[in-house]
Design a protein around this motif. Structure first.
Motif, short mmCIF file in Angstrom:
data_model
loop_
_atom_site.label_atom_id
_atom_site.label_comp_id
_atom_site.label_asym_id
_atom_site.label_seq_id
_atom_site.Cartn_x
_atom_site.Cartn_y
_atom_site.Cartn_z
N THR A 1 0.65 4.09 -2.98
CA THR A 1 0.32 5.49 -2.70
C THR A 1 1.38 6.42 -3.28
O THR A 1 1.07 7.44 -3.91
N GLU B 1 0.48 9.10 -6.37
CA GLU B 1 0.63 10.53 -6.07
C GLU B 1 1.49 11.25 -7.11
O GLU B 1 1.27 12.43 -7.41
N GLY C 1 -8.28 5.92 -0.60
CA GLY C 1 -8.43 6.15 0.83
C GLY C 1 -7.12 6.47 1.52
O GLY C 1 -7.11 7.07 2.60
N ASP C 2 -6.00 6.06 0.92
CA ASP C 2 -4.68 6.33 1.51
C ASP C 2 -4.06 7.63 1.01
O ASP C 2 -3.00 8.03 1.48
N LEU C 3 -4.72 8.27 0.03
CA LEU C 3 -4.19 9.51 -0.52
C LEU C 3 -4.73 10.71 0.26
O LEU C 3 -5.78 10.63 0.89
N SER D 1 -7.25 12.73 -3.72
CA SER D 1 -8.31 11.74 -3.96
C SER D 1 -9.47 12.36 -4.74
O SER D 1 -9.97 11.77 -5.71
N GLU E 1 0.82 -1.22 0.00
CA GLU E 1 0.00 0.00 0.00
C GLU E 1 0.85 1.26 0.00
O GLU E 1 0.52 2.24 -0.67
N ARG E 2 1.94 1.25 0.74
CA ARG E 2 2.80 2.43 0.82
C ARG E 2 3.39 2.77 -0.54
O ARG E 2 3.40 3.93 -0.97
N LYS F 1 -1.90 -8.39 5.63
CA LYS F 1 -1.43 -7.04 5.95
C LYS F 1 -1.46 -6.73 7.44
O LYS F 1 -0.93 -5.72 7.89
N ASP G 1 -9.39 1.53 -1.93
CA ASP G 1 -8.28 1.36 -0.98
C ASP G 1 -7.14 2.32 -1.32
O ASP G 1 -6.54 2.92 -0.41
N VAL G 2 -6.85 2.47 -2.60
CA VAL G 2 -5.78 3.38 -3.02
C VAL G 2 -6.15 4.82 -2.70
O VAL G 2 -5.37 5.57 -2.09
N GLU H 1 -12.99 1.62 6.43
CA GLU H 1 -12.21 0.59 5.72
C GLU H 1 -12.17 -0.74 6.47
O GLU H 1 -11.90 -1.78 5.86
#
Length: 423
Positions: free
Chosen positions: A241, A245, A269-271, A276, A237-238, A422, A266-267, A299
């Motif tokens: 992101t 970006e 939501g991490d931005l 986003s 995920e890191r 995860k 999911d992608v 989530e």
């Protein structure tokens, strides 16, 4: 004749009149013309401007054979005079063997791994009275490392004798994919990632974890949107992101559109929220609406885990009617495992495994094929409740419903496994 790039770097070059012209400092390939031919030799000559010798100006390449002195290396003989050579000017459309290959990381598409190049193997091919050198394979093993370490220190003949018993580890040139992060130079070099697109996304994602951020960015930006989406779904995920970006918003939105809505959510939501929102604005209305609906859920709930794209049919439909209808739909058959059933009020009434559907009689109704008991969860159910249901009933798919009991999405076993991994 078999040659190595390390033997040619530093080789002395003489023209047709036996005049010393210079030493080889670089070998160039012109990918747009011939993807494996050494097209130019860069010859340095002290304080004078370097010269270029074309492939068709090479009369012979003589490898160093002396076993006592490192001074007697390879020799290149030209079929022309020094005056016919051109002055060197940099060309970004050329691939420099020493600069772009030696010690660089490449992707071995056959072995599905990232490796470092120790040396390059060249074969001699006589054409129209001159000698052409063709790049045949790259050396990623111990022999190449030994040649690099001892070249210019120990006599060439002794190096060859020393490397013979060492285990060989090479990759044929056609299985090599270069990692070029600069998109402009990648275009000039005509580097494509068609070989990478044939790899399984999980393999490509694993390899991308071993390269630099700039190299990851360059690869994702050059893949087609469908492949890029599949790879991002497999990445940490890191890293995902970071990549999204830095992508052009339009390119990023195109990739997200190709992802399953739950993966895209999911992608996003991490931005950062502004990023986003910008990407959602770039996405088509229907896809953006689905993703926004998922982002409305926490989530760590069933709603945050589900995929709103699933196959559902009426429970009174027959097996043949369902199959005929499915043939007309745009369905990802590789992911299709279970069909959701609706009653007369469009409420969730059961599920039918595809395997049971295929073995049923043509006129059998879906109602007769559904599994028992009826298992579903509301969208706000905690993810632990989802895990427990999958474990208790050995599920492959779980239906998520709204407050009216209507199905709004499904959670598959791979979604559960990904979450557990995860944690």
């Amino acid at each position: 004749m078999h040659l190595y790039a390390t033997e040619l770097v530093g080789a002395e070059a003489y023209d047709a009149q036996e005049h010393f012209v210079g030493r080889v400092r670089e070998l160039f390939i012109e990918p747009a013309d011939q993807p494996n031919r050494i097209s130019h030799f860069l010859l340095s000559r002290g304080r004078f401007q370097p010269l270029l010798a074309r492939y068709d100006q090479i009369a012979a390449v003589v490898p160093g054979t002396r076993k006592l002195s490192p001074r007697f290396g390879a020799t290149i003989r030209l079929n022309c005079s020094e005056r016919e050579l051109t002055l060197y000017t940099p060309n970004e459309a050329w691939l420099a063997v020493r600069k772009d290959l030696l010690d660089q990381q490449i992707i071995d598409t056959q072995g599905r791994k990232v490796v470092r190049v120790n040396d390059v193997d060249l074969s001699e091919q006589k054409t129209n009275g001159n000698v052409e050198l063709r790049l045949t394979q790259v050396d990623v093993g111990l022999p190449g490392a030994v040649r690099r370490l001892l070249q210019g220190v120990v006599a060439p003949g002794f190096i060859r004798k020393l490397q013979n018993p060492l285990p060989q580890k090479t990759i044929r040139w056609e299985f090599v994919n270069l990692i070029e992060p600069d998109p402009l130079r990648r275009v000039k070099l005509r580097i494509t990632h068609e070989k990478l697109e044939d790899l399984h996304p999980a393999d490509l994602a694993e390899m991308m974890e071993d390269i630099s951020a700039a190299e990851r960015q360059g690869i994702i930006a050059s893949l087609d949107e469908e492949t890029a989406a599949a790879v991002l779904a497999e990445l940490d995920e890191r890293l995902t992101t970071q990549i999204v970006e830095k992508l052009d918003p339009e390119k990023a939105a195109d990739i997200l559109e190709e992802m399953a809505p739950d993966a895209a959510a999911d992608v996003l939501g991490d931005l950062p929220k502004e990023t986003s929102e910008e990407l959602l604005e770039e996405m088509p209305g229907h896809e953006a609406s689905e993703v926004r609906g998922l982002l409305a859920f926490d989530e760590n709930t069933a709603g945050g885990m589900m995929n709103p794209e699933f196959v559902f049919v009426g429970e009174t439909a027959t097996r043949d009617e369902v199959l005929q209808w499915m043939r007309l739909q745009d369905i990802n058959v590789d992911q299709l495992d279970t069909i959701v059933l609706l009653d007369g009020n469009a409420r969730f009434s059961g599920t039918v495994p595809v395997s049971r559907l295929l073995l049923a009689d043509p006129d059998q109704r879906m109602l007769e094929l559904k599994t028992e008991p009826l298992i579903g969860v509301p969208g706000n159910a905690d993810e632990q409740d989802v895990f427990d249901l999958f474990d208790k009933y050995n599920l492959r798919m779980l239906t998520v419903t709204n407050s009216e009991g209507r199905p709004i999405g499904t959670i598959t076993v791979d979604d559960v496994v990904s979450r557990l991994v995860k944690k």
